[in-house]
Enzyme design. Sequence first.
Site, PDB file in Angstrom:
ATOM      1  N   ASP A  86      -3.271   6.010  -5.473  1.00 43.62           N
ATOM      2  CA  ASP A  86      -2.623   4.895  -4.827  1.00 43.62           C
ATOM      3  C   ASP A  86      -2.060   5.366  -3.393  1.00 43.62           C
ATOM      4  OD1 ASP A  86      -1.251   2.472  -4.430  1.00 43.62           O
ATOM      5  OD2 ASP A  86       0.304   2.912  -5.897  1.00 43.62           O
ATOM      6  N   HIS A  87      -1.993   4.530  -2.418  1.00 45.40           N
ATOM      7  CA  HIS A  87      -1.510   4.679  -1.053  1.00 45.40           C
ATOM      8  C   HIS A  87      -1.887   5.855  -0.507  1.00 45.40           C
ATOM      9  CE1 HIS A  87       1.071   1.180  -0.805  1.00 45.40           C
ATOM     10  NE2 HIS A  87       1.550   1.492  -2.013  1.00 45.40           N
ATOM     11  N   GLU A 197      -9.187  -0.578  -2.971  1.00 45.73           N
ATOM     12  CA  GLU A 197      -8.173  -1.535  -2.932  1.00 45.73           C
ATOM     13  C   GLU A 197      -7.735  -1.345  -1.188  1.00 45.73           C
ATOM     14  OE1 GLU A 197      -5.346  -3.179  -5.345  1.00 45.73           O
ATOM     15  OE2 GLU A 197      -3.605  -2.393  -4.230  1.00 45.73           O
ATOM     16  N   LYS A 239      12.448  -3.485  -5.240  1.00 44.03           N
ATOM     17  CA  LYS A 239      12.207  -2.792  -6.210  1.00 44.03           C
ATOM     18  C   LYS A 239      12.887  -3.008  -7.486  1.00 44.03           C
ATOM     19  CE  LYS A 239       9.019  -0.047  -4.163  1.00 44.03           C
ATOM     20  NZ  LYS A 239       7.523  -0.101  -4.685  1.00 44.03           N
ATOM     21  N   HIS A 272       1.819  -5.247  -5.563  1.00 39.72           N
ATOM     22  CA  HIS A 272       2.534  -4.105  -5.730  1.00 39.72           C
ATOM     23  C   HIS A 272       3.800  -4.143  -5.834  1.00 39.72           C
ATOM     24  CE1 HIS A 272      -0.596  -1.411  -3.330  1.00 39.72           C
ATOM     25  NE2 HIS A 272      -1.259  -2.278  -4.027  1.00 39.72           N
TER      26      HIS A 272
HETATM   27 ZN   LIG Z   1       2.232  -0.584  -2.626  1.00 39.02          ZN
END
Ligand SMILES: [Zn+2]
Length: 427
Positions: A86-87, A197, A239, A272
């Site tokens: 991811d990222h 992605e 978050k 996300h």
């Molecule tokens: Zn993200």
Amino acid sequence: MGEPALPKCVPLGLSPSFGFGDRIGLATPGHVEALRRSGSGIEPIFPQQSIREMVRTGRNPAGVMKDALLGSILAGWTGKIGADADHLKTPEDVDVTSAAGFTFFTIDPSGSVAAHADDYDEATLRDRFAQVVAEVEWIRPYQGRSIPLPTGTTIELDEPACLRAAVKYGRAVNHAVALADHIRRVSEAAGREYEIELSVDETEQPTTLAEHYIIVDQCIARGMKLVSLAPRYIGDFEKGVDYKGDVVALERSLEDHAAIAGLLGPYKLSLHSGSDKLSMYPSLSRATRGRFHVKTAGTSYLEALRVVARHDEALFRRVVDFARSRYDGDKATYHVSATLASAPPPSEVADVVELERQYLELWSEVPAGRGFTRPGRQILHCTFGSTLTDPTLGPAIREVLVRNASTYDEILADHFARHLDALRSGL
Ligand SMILES: [Zn+2]
């Protein structure tokens, strides 16, 4: 007797999918149980960690992969498993995650996004365009085009929209395409299937339909094997709390984004910071007709702390105290609105059940008219790295989880079955 042979992770294609990020490495059995309970037909990604999370928790790609796969074996999972690196921002990020067997590569070109381009007046916009024009000549053919979508919306790629897209995302597109080329070369060399992605979710301003169209059209035209896109959607995705915004307006916007994804791809729309956003899940699955990916990460850590609260009160109090001492420093890179003043110090809450409620459930008002949030969850969420790498707290939390594995599995199964059921309800 060695260790069991680990399953191989695979691309999940256009199936609806769910990323269960796990920062400790003990959550996969609970994730598996949630999938069994909801029977949702949603494919899992168990190994999922961003480079940033690995730095903060002192883990590495091979360790994340191994923990998740061993957990899946332990729980008897025999279905497909995707693995999300991811990222990713650099070729080195790709090299280390590919070597560990990851198959879903999330490119994050946010370092090259002009974050405040939406606020530029026309003169500034033209000035900035002149600075990047040599790198973004590919914008020209878009100008003046008009893209009708099946939803009835028409995207007008007029001059201002094209200039703004080029200034805001031009360099980011070039960066992403270069990284995608690297992913292709590395995966081919390893003889491994892969999928990509593209994520631009961590920007302040929402991704417009024109920007979505131009970015993805360019990336696909230049060879990116795109399976999903994470735009920055309208509304607030803080978050650890539910969606903050107008769900009806969001669903209309998701329908338009999904229509572009159908036109240019098809590819999935990705969400996300997906944990706890249950109020908008049915909209996501309905608008995308099941072509979605959802990522969660911090929520399995928060539920781990619930296990601590229930089995080791003294440790939970220490974790909360410690988190409060680190929150103001650690929150810098997160989208949160809680302040320390909005949750009580543990010394003022005698009953641990109430303390758990204060830190893992309670909603309260944020000062200065910024709406409602769950301050306790956000304070604990942002400080996971400091807490897990603390030489006494980190091992103590792991020990409680190992000793009370069935509680942790049950809490996670309940928590994520609710997530999966909400997504399924829109299918
Ligand atoms: Zn993200």
